[in-house]
Design a protein around this motif. Structure first.
Motif, PDB file in Angstrom:
ATOM      1  N   UNK A  49     -32.976 -47.396 -21.130  1.00 46.41           N
ATOM      2  CA  UNK A  49     -31.966 -48.059 -21.932  1.00 46.41           C
ATOM      3  C   UNK A  49     -31.454 -49.306 -21.228  1.00 46.41           C
ATOM      4  N   UNK A  50     -31.210 -50.380 -21.979  1.00 51.52           N
ATOM      5  CA  UNK A  50     -30.543 -51.543 -21.375  1.00 51.52           C
ATOM      6  C   UNK A  50     -29.067 -51.225 -21.140  1.00 51.52           C
ATOM      7  N   UNK A  51     -28.446 -52.013 -20.265  1.00 52.07           N
ATOM      8  CA  UNK A  51     -27.053 -51.754 -19.881  1.00 52.07           C
ATOM      9  C   UNK A  51     -26.094 -51.747 -21.061  1.00 52.07           C
ATOM     10  N   UNK A  52     -26.303 -52.645 -22.021  1.00 54.11           N
ATOM     11  CA  UNK A  52     -25.352 -52.699 -23.148  1.00 54.11           C
ATOM     12  C   UNK A  52     -25.410 -51.430 -23.994  1.00 54.11           C
ATOM     13  N   UNK A  53     -26.573 -50.800 -24.117  1.00 57.19           N
ATOM     14  CA  UNK A  53     -26.651 -49.538 -24.862  1.00 57.19           C
ATOM     15  C   UNK A  53     -26.016 -48.390 -24.078  1.00 57.19           C
ATOM     16  N   UNK A  54     -26.183 -48.402 -22.775  1.00 55.07           N
ATOM     17  CA  UNK A  54     -25.521 -47.381 -21.953  1.00 55.07           C
ATOM     18  C   UNK A  54     -24.007 -47.497 -22.072  1.00 55.07           C
ATOM     19  N   UNK A  55     -23.493 -48.731 -22.074  1.00 57.07           N
ATOM     20  CA  UNK A  55     -22.044 -48.913 -22.247  1.00 57.07           C
ATOM     21  C   UNK A  55     -21.603 -48.429 -23.619  1.00 57.07           C
ATOM     22  N   UNK A  56     -22.443 -48.628 -24.642  1.00 58.29           N
ATOM     23  CA  UNK A  56     -22.093 -48.168 -25.990  1.00 58.29           C
ATOM     24  C   UNK A  56     -21.931 -46.647 -26.052  1.00 58.29           C
ATOM     25  N   UNK A  57     -22.739 -45.930 -25.290  1.00 61.22           N
ATOM     26  CA  UNK A  57     -22.593 -44.476 -25.306  1.00 61.22           C
ATOM     27  C   UNK A  57     -21.623 -43.983 -24.234  1.00 61.22           C
ATOM     28  N   UNK A  58     -21.057 -44.918 -23.470  1.00 61.07           N
ATOM     29  CA  UNK A  58     -19.973 -44.589 -22.562  1.00 61.07           C
ATOM     30  C   UNK A  58     -20.369 -44.151 -21.165  1.00 61.07           C
ATOM     31  N   UNK A  59     -21.547 -44.559 -20.705  1.00 61.71           N
ATOM     32  CA  UNK A  59     -21.925 -44.224 -19.332  1.00 61.71           C
ATOM     33  C   UNK A  59     -22.420 -45.480 -18.622  1.00 61.71           C
ATOM     34  N   UNK A  60     -22.387 -45.431 -17.316  1.00 60.13           N
ATOM     35  CA  UNK A  60     -22.904 -46.522 -16.507  1.00 60.13           C
ATOM     36  C   UNK A  60     -24.166 -46.086 -15.790  1.00 60.13           C
ATOM     37  N   UNK A  61     -24.874 -47.028 -15.220  1.00 56.61           N
ATOM     38  CA  UNK A  61     -26.111 -46.704 -14.502  1.00 56.61           C
ATOM     39  C   UNK A  61     -25.863 -45.730 -13.354  1.00 56.61           C
ATOM     40  N   UNK A  62     -24.746 -45.867 -12.688  1.00 56.78           N
ATOM     41  CA  UNK A  62     -24.444 -44.997 -11.566  1.00 56.78           C
ATOM     42  C   UNK A  62     -24.105 -43.568 -11.956  1.00 56.78           C
ATOM     43  N   UNK A  63     -23.812 -43.338 -13.216  1.00 64.19           N
ATOM     44  CA  UNK A  63     -23.444 -42.003 -13.687  1.00 64.19           C
ATOM     45  C   UNK A  63     -24.613 -41.197 -14.228  1.00 64.19           C
ATOM     46  N   UNK A  64     -25.762 -41.827 -14.386  1.00 67.17           N
ATOM     47  CA  UNK A  64     -26.896 -41.155 -15.027  1.00 67.17           C
ATOM     48  C   UNK A  64     -27.324 -39.891 -14.285  1.00 67.17           C
ATOM     49  N   UNK A  65     -27.338 -39.913 -12.977  1.00 61.17           N
ATOM     50  CA  UNK A  65     -27.776 -38.740 -12.220  1.00 61.17           C
ATOM     51  C   UNK A  65     -26.868 -37.547 -12.449  1.00 61.17           C
ATOM     52  N   UNK A  66     -25.564 -37.774 -12.369  1.00 57.60           N
ATOM     53  CA  UNK A  66     -24.638 -36.650 -12.547  1.00 57.60           C
ATOM     54  C   UNK A  66     -24.580 -36.190 -13.997  1.00 57.60           C
ATOM     55  N   UNK A  67     -24.674 -37.098 -14.939  1.00 53.88           N
ATOM     56  CA  UNK A  67     -24.608 -36.715 -16.349  1.00 53.88           C
ATOM     57  C   UNK A  67     -25.819 -35.884 -16.754  1.00 53.88           C
ATOM     58  N   UNK A  68     -26.996 -36.271 -16.303  1.00 55.22           N
ATOM     59  CA  UNK A  68     -28.181 -35.506 -16.681  1.00 55.22           C
ATOM     60  C   UNK A  68     -28.232 -34.157 -15.979  1.00 55.22           C
ATOM     61  N   UNK A  69     -27.619 -34.041 -14.832  1.00 56.22           N
ATOM     62  CA  UNK A  69     -27.662 -32.771 -14.115  1.00 56.22           C
ATOM     63  C   UNK A  69     -26.535 -31.830 -14.504  1.00 56.22           C
ATOM     64  N   UNK A  70     -25.312 -32.363 -14.610  1.00 55.28           N
ATOM     65  CA  UNK A  70     -24.146 -31.510 -14.828  1.00 55.28           C
ATOM     66  C   UNK A  70     -23.535 -31.638 -16.211  1.00 55.28           C
ATOM     67  N   UNK A  71     -23.983 -32.593 -16.993  1.00 55.84           N
ATOM     68  CA  UNK A  71     -23.365 -32.825 -18.286  1.00 55.84           C
ATOM     69  C   UNK A  71     -22.213 -33.788 -18.152  1.00 55.84           C
ATOM     70  N   UNK A  72     -21.524 -33.994 -19.236  1.00 55.82           N
ATOM     71  CA  UNK A  72     -20.452 -34.975 -19.258  1.00 55.82           C
ATOM     72  C   UNK A  72     -19.129 -34.288 -19.485  1.00 55.82           C
TER      73      UNK A  72
END
Length: 78
Positions: A49-72
């Motif tokens: 995903x490009x950065x603007x789409x990640x911002x649209x869903x409310x996450x940043x690049x640095x949060x991807x690891x924790x979100x995919x592992x532990x959820x949001x």
């Protein structure tokens, strides 16, 4: 295991209890491996995903690891 399940296991022979333990271990390992595959797949999808789409869903690049592992965490959860 439930109490009822423990009663059933207690009445079994040692060999059948060993077999039941092996089956349960294999099943748990399968669930664990499926979770790892799902986490890696989700990370790969988010990284595309490009950065603007990640911002649209409310996450940043640095949060991807924790979100995919532990959820949001939802707003308001501590």
């Amino acid at each position: 295991m439930t109490i009822f399940g423990q009663e059933l296991v207690a009445d079994r022979s040692a060999l059948s209890r060993l077999f039941a333990a092996i089956v349960e271990t294999c099943r748990a390992t399968g669930h664990f491996l499926a979770r790892i595959v799902r986490i890696r797949r989700d990370r790969a999808r988010l990284e595309e995903f490009p950065d603007h789409l990640l911002r649209d869903i409310g996450i940043g690049r640095g949060e991807m690891l924790s979100i995919t592992r532990f959820g949001r965490r939802e707003h308001g959860d501590a």
